[in-house]
Write a protein that holds these residues in place. Structure first.
Motif, PDB file in Angstrom:
ATOM      1  N   VAL A   1       8.173  -5.951  11.599  1.00 10.22           N
ATOM      2  CA  VAL A   1       7.091  -5.452  10.754  1.00 10.22           C
ATOM      3  C   VAL A   1       6.105  -6.559  10.434  1.00 10.22           C
ATOM      4  N   GLN A   2       6.674  -7.734  10.066  1.00 12.22           N
ATOM      5  CA  GLN A   2       5.767  -8.814   9.675  1.00 12.22           C
ATOM      6  C   GLN A   2       4.924  -9.280  10.859  1.00 12.22           C
TER       7      GLN A   2
ATOM      8  N   ILE B   1       2.120  -7.039  11.103  1.00 11.67           N
ATOM      9  CA  ILE B   1       1.149  -7.300  10.034  1.00 11.67           C
ATOM     10  C   ILE B   1       0.261  -8.482  10.405  1.00 11.67           C
ATOM     11  N   TYR B   2       0.900  -9.558  10.856  1.00  9.99           N
ATOM     12  CA  TYR B   2       0.124 -10.745  11.236  1.00  9.99           C
ATOM     13  C   TYR B   2      -0.885 -10.397  12.326  1.00  9.99           C
TER      14      TYR B   2
ATOM     15  N   ALA C   1      -2.124  -7.540  13.062  1.00 10.98           N
ATOM     16  CA  ALA C   1      -3.192  -6.676  12.549  1.00 10.98           C
ATOM     17  C   ALA C   1      -4.240  -7.507  11.830  1.00 10.98           C
TER      18      ALA C   1
ATOM     19  N   LEU D   1       6.502  -4.492  -0.331  1.00  5.82           N
ATOM     20  CA  LEU D   1       7.381  -4.638   0.839  1.00  5.82           C
ATOM     21  C   LEU D   1       8.837  -4.498   0.407  1.00  5.82           C
TER      22      LEU D   1
ATOM     23  N   TRP E   1      11.292  -1.566   1.779  1.00  7.07           N
ATOM     24  CA  TRP E   1      12.415  -1.982   2.624  1.00  7.07           C
ATOM     25  C   TRP E   1      13.277  -2.967   1.842  1.00  7.07           C
TER      26      TRP E   1
ATOM     27  N   PHE F   1      11.221 -10.717   5.080  1.00  4.60           N
ATOM     28  CA  PHE F   1       9.883 -10.707   5.655  1.00  4.60           C
ATOM     29  C   PHE F   1       9.370 -12.134   5.747  1.00  4.60           C
ATOM     30  N   ALA F   2       8.889 -12.490   6.910  1.00  7.23           N
ATOM     31  CA  ALA F   2       8.381 -13.845   7.090  1.00  7.23           C
ATOM     32  C   ALA F   2       7.228 -14.108   6.132  1.00  7.23           C
ATOM     33  N   LEU F   3       6.430 -13.068   5.881  1.00  3.37           N
ATOM     34  CA  LEU F   3       5.289 -13.213   4.977  1.00  3.37           C
ATOM     35  C   LEU F   3       5.762 -13.601   3.573  1.00  3.37           C
TER      36      LEU F   3
ATOM     37  N   ILE G   1      -0.623  -1.847   2.254  1.00  2.00           N
ATOM     38  CA  ILE G   1      -0.933  -2.897   3.227  1.00  2.00           C
ATOM     39  C   ILE G   1      -2.297  -2.643   3.854  1.00  2.00           C
TER      40      ILE G   1
ATOM     41  N   LEU H   1      -5.624  -4.971   3.783  1.00  2.98           N
ATOM     42  CA  LEU H   1      -6.370  -5.390   4.966  1.00  2.98           C
ATOM     43  C   LEU H   1      -7.836  -4.983   4.843  1.00  2.98           C
TER      44      LEU H   1
END
Lengths: 342, 607
Positions: free
Chosen positions: A2-3, A6-7, A9, B66, B70, B75-77, B520, B524
Motif C-alpha cells: 500500500v505504501q 502511495i509513494y 501516486a 492508516l 489497517w 507502513f513505511a510512511l 489519502i 493528495l
C-alpha cells in the motif's frame, strides 16, 4: 504494498501537476489576456458538475443507507431506549428532509444560473415575506423538537426509586470495570477512596453494615430483565464514560463524585441472540471517554438474564464480608467462563 | 463592462496633500518581512504559517487513518515520519496514536482555523475594507503574529519529547491531563501544550483587540456600520467572541498548570495514583469542563463566522447579485455570537451535570438553528437568478454552504440532550463537527485564499488547478465524513486506537477502509493546492486592479503593496457594498466610492 502505491501516486501526481502547469503557461501565453478569469465555458462546465455532484452525492448516500444501515446498532434493549430510538428517527426524518430540499435547491441553482456572457443577474436584495417564512417555519419545527426532546430527557433523568429498583454500582479505573451488587438489603455500603487497598478494590468501609452483603464482581455485569436498574457510578483515576450502546444509555464516571443513570432492560442476551441470529452476540459496556493508552480496549461484558437466572447467578457470588465467614476477609469474584451468557 | 468607474472616482476624491504616504522611508529586510508592522505582511505571515501547520495537521490525520483502516499493519510512511520508537516496523504506537489525534485537533482548531483564518483575513481585509491605512496598533499586531509563531513552534517542539506530546485529546480533560502517571503524554508534553496554548491566547487577544478597535474607530468617511461588507462584520463579531472567551480558556489552563506543578487541587478529587491515594483532593474535574467549553463553544463560531463572512462576499460578488438579506445576515451573526456564549453545557450532558441545567442548554442550543437556517436560506437565495461566475473561490463558497447545512442539521440531534446520549462521543459527533466546522471553515478559508490571492501576492492562482483541487477536495470531504455517521450509529466511540478489540465492530472494517482511501486522496489533492499556491506567489499571472469587478474598497487600491494602502487620500464611501446588477445601471457593479445618484436609495432599496 500500500505504501509503495502511495509513494508512487505522490510522485506521479507531482510530475503530472508540474507538466500540467507548464502546459497552462504555454497555452495562456499564446492566447494572452485574462487567462484566470472564468469563461462562459468554465461556468457551464462547473455548473453541470454541480448537477453531477448532486446526483452522485445522493446515490452515495442511498448506497450507504443500504450497505451500512443494517450494520448500525440493533433495536434498543431497554424501555427508555425504545422511546429514544423513536424520537431519534423522528428527528432524523425532519433533518433529512431539510438536507435534501436545501441541497437540491443549492446545487440546482448553482447549475441553472451559471454565468452567461449575455445574462445579467436579478437585483433582489431582500424580501420581508420570504425572510419571515424561513425564520418562523424553522422556529415552529424547533419548538416541536425541543418539546419532545425535553419531555423524554426529563423522563430519562428523573432519578430512579432506589427502593423498588435494583441498585448496582459501576466502578471504573484504567482500564476495566468493577461491578458491585447491593446484596439482600439492596443498599450499597459506604466507600472511601482512601480505603482502596489490596483486595478491597472499591474502598468499602467495613464499619458500614450495609456494605457487608455487597457483592463485588470484576469485568462482568449481570442484569435481570424487566426490572429497573439504578446504577451508581464512581471512578478511581480519570474520567471514563460508561456507555451501554445497546441500551442507549451513557454516563461519565467522574473521580470525586457519584453519577447516576437508570434503565430497564427488556431483552435478555439469549433473546437478542435469537433476534439477530448470532450465537456469539453479547451486550457490552464500552468506555467512551478518552482515558489513557488502552482506552480502546476498555470494555465490560453485560449479560441480561431472566429474573430467575439472575437470582441464581447472584446467589453464587460471594459477599464482601459474609457474616458466617471463617476468615472474615474480603471476597471478590472472578466470573467463571461457563456462567456467561445464559 | 466599464472597468474604470472606481479609477475615475479615485481621482475625484483624491485630496492633495496626503501624498506623503507614498514616499515612505526605506525599510530593511527585517523590518519589512520579519518584524513587519504592516497588516498585509502580517496577514501573509499568518497565512504561510497556517498552511504549513495545516499540512502537518493533515499528515497526522493520514497516519492515524492508516492505522484505523489497517490496524496493526506496518507502513513505511508511518515509520519514515515517526521513527522506530513511535512506529516500530511502521506500526503506530497506541500512545503516539493518542498524541496524533490530540495534536491534529489542537493544530487544526487553533493554529489553522483560528490563528490562520482570522489572522490572515482579519488582518488583510479589515484595514482594506473599512478604508484604513493599517491596523489600530501595528506593533501589537506584529506581536500577535510572533506570539502565534512561538505558540506553533512550541506545539511542534513537543513532538520531539521523549514521552511524546500531549495526548489526552484536544480538550485535555483533567485528571487525565493533570497527572503524569496516567499516560506518557500527560508529562512534559502536556506542559508544552499548556505553554503553547497560553502563547496562543496572548496572540489571539492582541489580534482581537486590534480588530475590534480598527473596525470601531478606523472606518473611513461614509463607512457606517451598515455599509460594512459582511466579511468585516464577521471578523468584528469573531474578535469580540475571542476577546470575551479566550481569557476563560486561559484561566482553565492556568488552574491546570497549578494543579500539575504546584500541588493545588482545583480539578482533582478522590484519585488513586499507582495504588496510593493522591494527596490533592477536594476539586472538581467538571469545573475544568465548564471553563474549557465556555471558550470551546464560542470557539466553534470563532472558526466558522470568518469563513461565513468570506463566503458571503465571494458568493455575492460571483453571483453578481447583492447578498440576500444583508441586515438579516448581520442580525443572524449577532444572534449566533450572543447565543454561542450560553450553550457550552451541551458538551456536558452526560457528565453528571444537573439534568435541569441540561434542559436550559438544549433550549439555547437549538435556538441557534434559527439564525443558522436564515443564513443558509439567504445564501441559497443569493444564487437564485444570479449570473454565477465560477471562480475556484466561488466553488469553495458554494461547497461551504453545503457543508454548513449538512453538518448543521445533525447538530439538531446532538443538541437534544436525550438524543445525545447514545451518540455522545461517538463517530457521529466526529462526523458532525468535522463537516459543520472543519470542512466549512477550511472550504471558506481556501475560497478566501483563491479570491484574495491578488491582494495577498498581487498575482492570481491558476484557475484550472483550482477547479481540480476543489472537486477532489469536495468529493473526498463527504467521502471521508459522511460514512462516519454510520460508524457513530453503530456505536463506535471516538479516539479508539483500533476497533479490532471490540467484537461488535468487526463488521465495520470496510467502512474505515473507505474513509481512509478518501482521506489519502484528499491529502493528495491538497498537493495540487500547495503547488498552485507557492508557484503562483512567484510566477502566477499578474493581477489587474479589480479582477472580479467587486465593489469593496480593497480593490480601489493599486496592485502594489503600498504602505498606507492608498497612495492618495483615503477613499470616501457613499453606498453599501452590494450594488451588483442594480437596475438602470450599465455596469453590473458600483463600487462603494461612487456617490449615490439623486433619488437613489442606498442599501438595496430600503424605501
Amino acid at each position: 504494498m500500500v505504501q509503495l502505491l502511495i509513494y508512487l501516486a505522490i510522485v506521479l501526481l507531482i510530475v503530472a501537476v508540474s507538466q500540467l502547469a507548464r502546459v497552462f503557461e504555454l497555452a495562456s501565453a499564446l492566447k494572452g489576456g485574462l487567462k484566470n478569469k472564468p469563461t462562459e465555458k468554465d461556468n457551464r462546465v462547473n455548473g453541470r458538475l454541480w448537477m453531477v455532484y448532486l446526483i452522485s452525492f445522493f446515490a452515495f448516500i442511498i448506497w450507504q443507507f443500504i450497505n451500512y444501515g443494517p450494520r448500525t446498532l440493533p433495536e434498543a434493549a431497554s424501555e427508555s431506549g425504545v422511546k429514544l430510538d423513536w424520537l431519534f428517527n423522528f428527528n432524523m426524518v425532519i433533518i433529512f428532509i431539510v438536507f435534501v430540499i436545501t441541497h437540491i435547491l443549492l446545487f440546482f441553482f448553482a447549475f441553472k444560473y451559471y454565468g452567461r456572457d449575455k445574462n445579467r443577474a436579478t437585483f433582489f436584495p431582500h424580501n420581508n415575506k420570504l425572510e419571515l417564512i424561513w425564520t418562523s417555519v424553522p422556529a415552529a419545527v424547533l419548538a416541536v423538537i425541543i418539546f419532545l426532546g425535553l419531555k423524554l430527557w426529563s423522563e430519562i433523568t428523573t432519578p430512579a426509586n432506589d427502593k423498588t429498583s435494583e441498585v448496582i454500582e459501576i466502578y471504573t479505573k484504567q482500564f476495566d470495570f468493577t461491578i458491585r451488587y447491593a446484596g439482600t438489603d439492596n443498599t450499597l455500603g459506604k466507600a472511601n477512596y482512601k480505603l482502596v487497598q489490596g483486595a478491597n478494590v472499591l474502598g468499602l468501609d467495613s464499619a458500614d453494615a450495609n456494605g457487608h452483603d455487597d457483592k463485588i464482581v470484576k469485568g462482568e455485569l449481570h442484569l435481570p430483565k424487566n426490572k429497573e436498574i439504578s446504577f451508581k457510578i464512581r471512578s478511581q483515576d480519570v474520567i471514563h464514560s460508561v456507555y451501554f450502546p445497546y441500551h442507549r444509555a451513557q454516563m461519565n464516571s467522574v473521580p470525586g463524585m457519584t453519577t447516576m443513570i437508570h434503565f430497564k432492560p427488556t431483552i435478555t442476551t439469549a433473546e437478542m441472540r435469537k433476534k439477530l441470529k448470532d450465537d456469539k452476540f453479547d451486550y457490552y459496556i464500552l468506555c467512551n471517554k478518552i482515558c489513557g493508552t488502552s482506552h480502546y480496549a476498555m470494555k465490560c461484558l453485560v449479560v441480561v438474564d431472566t429474573p430467575e437466572e439472575y437470582a441464581a447467578w447472584l446467589k453464587k457470588q460471594p459477599e464482601f464480608m459474609p457474616s458466617t465467614a471463617v476468615t472474615g476477609g474480603t471476597a471478590i469474584a472472578e466470573p467463571k467462563k461457563d456462567e456467561k451468557g445464559m | 463592462m466599464s472597468m474604470d468607474i472606481h479609477a475615475t472616482h479615485d481621482h475625484n476624491d483624491a485630496h492633495a496633500g496626503h501624498h506623503d504616504h507614498e514616499h515612505h522611508h526605506e525599510e530593511s529586510f527585517v523590518s519589512k518581512y520579519v518584524f513587519s508592522m504592516d497588516h498585509k505582511t502580517i496577514s501573509r505571515q499568518f497565512l504561510v504559517t497556517a498552511v504549513i501547520m495545516a499540512v502537518i495537521g493533515m499528515m497526522m490525520s493520514v497516519i492515524f487513518r492508516l492505522q484505523l483502516a489497517w490496524p496493526h499493519e506496518g507502513f513505511a510512511l508511518t515509520n519514515f515520519l515517526l521513527g522506530d520508537k513511535w512506529a516500530p516496523k511502521g506500526v503506530l504506537d497506541p500512545n503516539m496514536y493518542m498524541a496524533l489525534v490530540t495534536l491534529h485537533g489542537t493544530i487544526m482548531v487553533f493554529m489553522v482555523l483560528t490563528g490562520g483564518l482570522s489572522g490572515t483575513f482579519s488582518n488583510l481585509l479589515i484595514p482594506y475594507q473599512v478604508g484604513a491605512r493599517d491596523m489600530a496598533s501595528g506593533f501589537l499586531n506584529m506581536l500577535s503574529y510572533w506570539f502565534f509563531f512561538a505558540s506553533s513552534l512550541v506545539m511542534l517542539l513537543s513532538c520531539f519529547l521523549e514521552t511524546g506530546p500531549a495526548s489526552g485529546g484536544w480538550t485535555v480533560y483533567p485528571p487525565l491531563s493533570a497527572v503524569a502517571e496516567f499516560m506518557p503524554g500527560s508529562g512534559l508534553g502536556m506542559t508544552f501544550w499548556l505553554v503553547s496554548m497560553s502563547l496562543f491566547i496572548v496572540s489571539s487577544l492582541l489580534g482581537g483587540l486590534n480588530y475590534i478597535i480598527t473596525v470601531i474607530n478606523f472606518r473611513t468617511k461614509g463607512m457606517s456600520m451598515t455599509r460594512l461588507p459582511l466579511t468585516v462584520w464577521a471578523f468584528f463579531i469573531t474578535a469580540i467572541l475571542g476577546v470575551l472567551s479566550f481569557p476563560v480558556l486561559f484561566s482553565a489552563a492556568l488552574l491546570l498548570i497549578f494543579d500539575r506543578s504546584f500541588g493545588t487541587s482545583f480539578y482533582l478529587s478522590d484519585i488513586i495514583v499507582n495504588g496510593a491515594p493522591l494527596e490533592q483532593t477536594g476539586g472538581s474535574p467538571i469545573l475544568y469542563q465548564h471553563l474549557f467549553w465556555f471558550l470551546g463553544h464560542p470557539e466553534v463560531y470563532i472558526i466558522l463566522l470568518p469563513a461565513l463572512g468570506l463566503a458571503s462576499e465571494i458568493i455575492s460578488v460571483n453571483s453578481r447579485k447583492p447578498i440576500f438579506g444583508y441586515r438579516a445576515m448581520i442580525g443572524s451573526m449577532l444572534a449566533i455570537g450572543f447565543l454561542s456564549f450560553i450553550v457550552w453545557g451541551h458538551h456536558m450532558f452526560i457528565t453528571g451535570m444537573n439534568p435541569f441545567l441540561g434542559s436550559v442548554f438544549v433550549f439555547t442550543t437549538l435556538l441557534i438553528a434559527i439564525p443558522s437556517a436564515v443564513k443558509a436560506f439567504n445564501y441559497i437565495t443569493t444564487l437564485w437568478k444570479g449570473n454565477i461566475q465560477f471562480t475556484p473561490a466561488m466553488l469553495f463558497a458554494v461547497g461551504l454552504v453545503s457543508t454548513f447545512i449538512s453538518g448543521g442539521v445533525t447538530g439538531i440531534i446532538l443538541a437534544d440532550s436525550a438524543l445525545d446520549i447514545p451518540v455522545h462521543d461517538t463517530y457521529f459527533v466526529v462526523a458532525h463537527f468535522h463537516i459543520v466546522m472543519g470542512l466549512s471553515a477550511i472550504l471558506g478559508m481556501l475560497g478566501g485564499v483563491y479570491h484574495w490571492f491578488p491582494k495577498l501576492f498581487l498575482r492570481k492562482m491558476n484557475k484550472t488547478m483550482g477547479y481540480i483541487h476543489f472537486w477532489i477536495t469536495f468529493v473526498c470531504a463527504y467521502g471521508v465524513f459522511f460514512p462516519m455517521h454510520f460508524l457513530g450509529l453503530a456505536g463506535v466511540p471516538r479516539r479508539y486506537y483500533t476497533n479490532s478489540e471490540m467484537p461488535m465492530f468487526d463488521n465495520l472494517m470496510d467502512i474505515n477502509v473507505l474513509i481512509t482511501c478518501f482521506a489519502i486522496l484528499a491529502a493528495l489533492g491538497q498537493l495540487l493546492f500547495l503547488f498552485n499556491f507557492f508557484y503562483s506567489i512567484f510566477r502566477g499571472e499578474k493581477s489587474e486592479q479589480n479582477p472580479y469587478n467587486s465593489n469593496t474598497l480593497e480593490w480601489t487600491t493599486p496592485m502594489a503593496h503600498t504602505h498606507g494602502n492608498w497612495p492618495g487620500a483615503l477613499p470616501v464611501v457613499h453606498r453599501w457594498p452590494y450594488d451588483y446588477s442594480k437596475p438602470g445601471e450599465e455596469a453590473d457593479f458600483i463600487p462603494q466610492t461612487v456617490p449615490l445618484r439623486p433619488g437613489e436609495v442606498d442599501g438595496g432599496g430600503h424605501h
